[in-house]
Design a protein around this motif. Structure first.
Motif, short mmCIF file in Angstrom:
data_model
loop_
_atom_site.label_atom_id
_atom_site.label_comp_id
_atom_site.label_asym_id
_atom_site.label_seq_id
_atom_site.Cartn_x
_atom_site.Cartn_y
_atom_site.Cartn_z
N LEU A 43 -25.70 5.35 20.16
CA LEU A 43 -25.94 5.12 18.74
C LEU A 43 -25.75 3.64 18.45
CD1 LEU A 43 -23.88 8.08 17.19
CD2 LEU A 43 -26.27 8.09 17.99
N HIS A 44 -26.77 3.00 17.91
CA HIS A 44 -26.69 1.58 17.57
C HIS A 44 -26.33 1.47 16.09
CE1 HIS A 44 -28.56 -0.11 21.33
NE2 HIS A 44 -28.90 1.16 21.43
N THR A 45 -25.15 0.92 15.83
CA THR A 45 -24.68 0.74 14.45
C THR A 45 -24.38 -0.75 14.23
OG1 THR A 45 -22.31 0.95 14.86
CG2 THR A 45 -23.57 3.01 14.69
N LYS A 46 -24.06 -1.10 13.00
CA LYS A 46 -23.72 -2.50 12.71
C LYS A 46 -22.47 -2.93 13.46
CE LYS A 46 -25.91 -2.77 8.18
NZ LYS A 46 -25.70 -2.98 6.73
N ALA A 47 -21.59 -1.98 13.74
CA ALA A 47 -20.35 -2.31 14.45
C ALA A 47 -20.53 -2.34 15.96
CB ALA A 47 -19.27 -1.29 14.08
N GLY A 48 -21.72 -1.96 16.44
CA GLY A 48 -21.96 -1.95 17.87
C GLY A 48 -22.44 -0.59 18.34
N ARG A 49 -22.45 -0.40 19.65
CA ARG A 49 -22.94 0.86 20.22
C ARG A 49 -21.81 1.85 20.41
NH1 ARG A 49 -26.35 -1.13 25.37
NH2 ARG A 49 -24.68 -2.69 25.36
N ILE A 50 -22.15 3.11 20.28
CA ILE A 50 -21.24 4.22 20.52
C ILE A 50 -21.96 5.23 21.40
CG2 ILE A 50 -20.07 6.20 19.45
CD1 ILE A 50 -19.65 4.43 16.99
N PHE A 51 -21.25 5.79 22.37
CA PHE A 51 -21.82 6.87 23.17
C PHE A 51 -21.47 8.19 22.50
CE2 PHE A 51 -21.14 9.99 26.72
CZ PHE A 51 -22.50 10.24 26.93
N VAL A 86 -16.94 15.20 15.56
CA VAL A 86 -17.59 15.80 14.39
C VAL A 86 -17.94 17.23 14.73
CG1 VAL A 86 -19.73 15.84 13.03
CG2 VAL A 86 -18.49 13.68 13.35
N GLU A 87 -17.45 18.15 13.92
CA GLU A 87 -17.82 19.55 14.09
C GLU A 87 -18.37 20.06 12.77
OE1 GLU A 87 -16.16 23.80 15.84
OE2 GLU A 87 -14.91 22.00 15.91
N ARG A 88 -19.66 20.41 12.80
CA ARG A 88 -20.31 20.85 11.56
C ARG A 88 -21.59 21.61 11.91
NH1 ARG A 88 -21.47 17.91 5.83
NH2 ARG A 88 -23.19 19.27 5.20
N ASP A 89 -21.86 22.61 11.10
CA ASP A 89 -23.11 23.37 11.20
C ASP A 89 -23.39 23.86 12.61
OD1 ASP A 89 -23.38 22.78 8.51
OD2 ASP A 89 -24.74 21.09 8.84
N GLY A 90 -22.34 24.27 13.30
CA GLY A 90 -22.52 24.82 14.64
C GLY A 90 -22.66 23.80 15.74
N TRP A 91 -22.38 22.52 15.46
CA TRP A 91 -22.46 21.46 16.46
C TRP A 91 -21.11 20.77 16.60
CZ3 TRP A 91 -26.71 19.96 19.43
CH2 TRP A 91 -27.90 20.64 19.14
N LEU A 92 -20.80 20.35 17.82
CA LEU A 92 -19.60 19.57 18.10
C LEU A 92 -20.03 18.32 18.85
CD1 LEU A 92 -16.54 19.12 18.20
CD2 LEU A 92 -16.49 20.51 20.29
N LEU A 93 -19.79 17.15 18.24
CA LEU A 93 -20.19 15.88 18.83
C LEU A 93 -18.96 15.00 19.01
CD1 LEU A 93 -23.45 15.09 16.83
CD2 LEU A 93 -23.21 16.31 18.99
N LEU A 94 -18.95 14.25 20.11
CA LEU A 94 -17.85 13.33 20.43
C LEU A 94 -18.39 11.92 20.47
CD1 LEU A 94 -16.97 16.17 21.50
CD2 LEU A 94 -15.81 15.01 23.36
N GLY A 95 -17.69 11.00 19.82
CA GLY A 95 -18.09 9.60 19.81
C GLY A 95 -17.14 8.74 20.61
N PHE A 96 -17.65 8.17 21.71
CA PHE A 96 -16.82 7.41 22.63
C PHE A 96 -17.14 5.91 22.57
CE2 PHE A 96 -16.92 11.59 24.63
CZ PHE A 96 -15.64 11.74 25.12
N GLU A 97 -16.16 5.13 22.95
CA GLU A 97 -16.39 3.72 23.27
C GLU A 97 -17.56 3.63 24.24
OE1 GLU A 97 -14.03 0.37 25.97
OE2 GLU A 97 -13.12 2.33 25.56
N TYR A 98 -18.50 2.73 23.96
CA TYR A 98 -19.67 2.59 24.83
C TYR A 98 -19.30 1.74 26.04
CZ TYR A 98 -24.46 1.91 26.32
OH TYR A 98 -25.62 1.91 27.05
N ALA A 99 -19.63 2.24 27.23
CA ALA A 99 -19.32 1.53 28.47
C ALA A 99 -20.62 1.07 29.12
CB ALA A 99 -18.55 2.44 29.43
N PRO A 100 -21.03 -0.17 28.91
CA PRO A 100 -22.27 -0.64 29.51
C PRO A 100 -22.11 -0.87 31.01
CG PRO A 100 -21.17 -2.46 28.41
CD PRO A 100 -20.36 -1.22 28.12
#
Length: 269
Positions: A43-51, A86-100
């Motif tokens: 995910l490319h955000t203003k704060a940088g990338r997130i996996f 994030v857990e919502r609407d039947g989905w569970l997502l994890l946001g990690f530090e991006y490791a290039p």
């Protein structure tokens, strides 16, 4: 493995919940290899990338995402940090530090092999004793395959030593801690040793590499041989019940290693 989904295929409510954690997502980049999950995106955000990884909570991998989220705070900094879930609407997502970086090369002569050996040695040292987190003992995972005393230990193990789970950038990182367990400190190195044989090393050369990791160098030889035997029987069983193209060459490598171990044992009198 479930079909890989794209960002715009997620429910709108899930995307909004992610952006409340990560900031506005300006664009996304699908990561086709690596984690066996429904979502694997940069995910490319203003704060940088997130996996971002994850999937449906009721899917076959839902419990693995929860396990990885639970164990991440106990892992050393060689492992990318989990920033949010994030857990919502039947989905569970994890946001990690991006490791290039790139995945290491395992073929004979690769300069990456020294880095991997050093990394495994550091992990075995830093994760012994096992942090105070509930994980399955390796003796339970391999129940019926090997005598418990052969693999019992107090080290937190990764157990999925595919090169896709290593990322080489400014330093070595080890990702996808969805199948951890507690066992003998040399086990992760043994799993990687088979990968080296698969990549073209002879069993003798692969073992010469492995003894650079102190935990493997100190392992009981009989336990290592029994481990190789159990691995052959396990992967044979898996290949019969659920054939997979990648598993055949790994099984061949495990058989080659086991035969080498047996050839070094003294003949009975």
């Amino acid at each position: 493995m479930s079909a890989r989904r794209q960002w715009n295929e997620l429910p709108a409510g899930v995307r909004r919940a992610v952006e409340r954690q990560a900031g506005e997502v300006m664009r996304t980049e699908s990561l086709p290899d690596g984690a066996s999950c429904e979502i694997a995106l940069a995910l490319h955000t203003k704060a940088g990338r997130i996996f971002c990884k994850g999937g449906r909570t009721e899917g076959p991998k839902g419990w693995l995402y929860r396990k990885e989220a639970r164990i991440n705070p106990f892992l050393p900094d060689v492992v990318p940090r989990l920033h949010w879930t994030v857990e919502r609407d039947g989905w569970l997502l994890l946001g990690f530090e991006y490791a290039p970086g790139r995945h290491p090369r395992l073929e004979p002569g690769s300069s990456d092999l020294d880095t991997i050996a050093d990394g495994l040695a550091t992990l075995a040292r830093e994760l012994t004793p096992c942090p105070p987190v509930d994980v399955q003992p390796f003796t339970e995972r391999w129940r019926g395959l090997i005598a418990p005393e052969m693999v019992r230990g107090e080290t937190l193990l990764h157990t999925d030593m595919t090169p896709r789970n290593f990322v080489l950038g400014d330093r070595l990182r080890l990702v996808d801690w969805s199948a951890p367990c507690r066992g003998a400190a040399w086990i992760d190195t043994a799993f990687m040793l088979v990968r080296l044989i698969r990549a073209g090393h002879s069993p003798a050369d692969a073992e010469r590499w492995a003894v650079r990791v102190p935990a493997f160098a100190d392992a009981d030889g009989r336990a290592v041989t029994e481990f190789a035997d159990a691995l052959v029987r396990l992967w044979t069983r898996m290949q019969v019940s659920a054939p997979a193209a990648h598993r055949g060459p790994l099984l061949d490598a495990a058989c080659e290693w086991h035969a080498y171990r047996l050839s070094r044992q003294p003949a009975p009198i």
